[in-house]
Design a protein around this motif. Sequence first.
Motif, short mmCIF file in Angstrom:
data_model
loop_
_atom_site.label_atom_id
_atom_site.label_comp_id
_atom_site.label_asym_id
_atom_site.label_seq_id
_atom_site.Cartn_x
_atom_site.Cartn_y
_atom_site.Cartn_z
N VAL A 180 0.83 -1.20 0.00
CA VAL A 180 0.00 0.00 0.00
C VAL A 180 0.87 1.25 0.00
N GLY A 181 1.97 1.22 0.76
CA GLY A 181 2.86 2.37 0.82
C GLY A 181 3.58 2.64 -0.49
N MET A 182 3.68 1.62 -1.36
CA MET A 182 4.33 1.79 -2.65
C MET A 182 3.39 2.39 -3.69
N ASP A 183 2.08 2.22 -3.48
CA ASP A 183 1.08 2.60 -4.47
C ASP A 183 0.47 3.95 -4.08
N ALA B 93 -8.40 7.36 7.28
CA ALA B 93 -7.90 7.66 8.62
C ALA B 93 -8.15 9.11 9.02
N GLY B 94 -8.77 9.88 8.13
CA GLY B 94 -9.11 11.26 8.45
C GLY B 94 -8.03 12.27 8.10
N LEU B 95 -7.01 11.85 7.36
CA LEU B 95 -5.95 12.77 6.94
C LEU B 95 -6.38 13.54 5.69
N LEU C 294 0.21 9.02 12.92
CA LEU C 294 -1.11 8.51 12.54
C LEU C 294 -1.05 7.83 11.18
N ALA C 295 -0.37 8.45 10.22
CA ALA C 295 -0.24 7.87 8.88
C ALA C 295 0.49 6.53 8.93
N PHE C 296 1.56 6.47 9.71
CA PHE C 296 2.34 5.24 9.87
C PHE C 296 1.46 4.14 10.46
N ASP C 297 0.72 4.47 11.51
CA ASP C 297 -0.13 3.48 12.16
C ASP C 297 -1.30 3.06 11.26
N ALA C 298 -1.87 4.01 10.51
CA ALA C 298 -2.99 3.69 9.63
C ALA C 298 -2.56 2.70 8.55
N LEU C 299 -1.33 2.83 8.11
CA LEU C 299 -0.79 1.93 7.08
C LEU C 299 -0.42 0.57 7.66
N GLY C 300 -0.28 0.48 9.01
CA GLY C 300 0.23 -0.74 9.62
C GLY C 300 1.74 -0.81 9.49
#
Length: 383
Positions: free
Chosen positions: A154-157, A168-170, A313-319
């Motif tokens: 997901v982080g690559m796309d 996540a509300g960002l 928050l972004a890090f945690d939302a991505l897992g």
Amino acid sequence: MNHESSPAAPAPTAGRKPRVAVLFGGRSSEHSVSCVTAAGVLGAIDKDKYDVVPIGIARNGQWVQVADDPAQWSLASGAMPEITASAEPVMLTSRDTAPELVVAPAAQVPQSLGNVDVVLPLLHGPFGEDGTLQGLLEMADVRYVGAGVLASAVGMDKHFMKVVFESAGLSVGPYAVITDRQWQQDAEAALQRAASLQFPVFVKPARAGSSMGITRVTQPSGLRSAIEAAREHDPKVVVEAGINGREIEVAVLQGRGTEPTRASLPGEIAVQPGEHQFYDFEAKYIDGAAAALSCPADLPADATEKVRELAALAFDALGGEGLSRVDFFYTPDGELIINEINTMPGFTPISMYPQMWAKSGLPYTELIDELLFLALNRKTGLR
């Protein structure tokens, strides 16, 4: 065996140093960037504490044993470093006791390079940072530094990361996605969707990094050529509306055990006036005078705390696991809009991620040590 209930991979045998396979190169367009990252790590990792085994991946996907020579993999010679294929490929095998590296020459008896306790995968882009390598390491039941399969993918796309961030509300800026099928079926419709965004726009390969294939477009007439340039790196393209804001970055580090995610002081990239309209590949890796990092960024105190909070928050939302760099735009009215997350950011001593941690009190060598600690102390399998 049910992987969910399998025991954790064996810890290093007492009395010996943990064995670290530093993996770099790869099949993506960021092959040479990965080598430069490895040069920095190989020169800084504490070899009194770790037994280091450098393994390169050639562009054809072959794993080979390479020299533990930081200069060979740096930009010191002026040429982009390259891993070459070998008649003696290396394989990672799964054993009952521990994962093992094996040299397998054609028509000869394989030779063991010894067990591996943890892999440090310094690969950028597809087939390294996108979950494919992470899946292989999970299958081999070996610990590794960084995000797992799903978070890496997901982080690559750049498309699906935005979907996760929005959920996540960002705040995410306006964008359009052009898949290969959409481009082949009706390029004009795709161009119209892209042209509806506010210019300038940035046309990007959806699954590439290091600013590869990115074009800044100031008017609709430039969209087609920019999309074709991005498609040379990825058939899926993301077009993002330009945002009037300062580029703010935060380095994120997983917390130990149940401790919360850690965020560095924010940094700001300032591209010097000249040939670079944005922070492109040349500015990042070739032209050392093209950009400067200001850390901590000159922000109001509440904005500094907010951007660190949003990065975590972004890090945690991505897992996320291990490390990530999270990039934002800070607009004139004080809004923070997330741009992207990078689960394996550039990691040379002068890269932004290590620099931000150094400014936050965690020097480069200690940062490498912390990442290895996190990897060695997390279980394998589902978590």
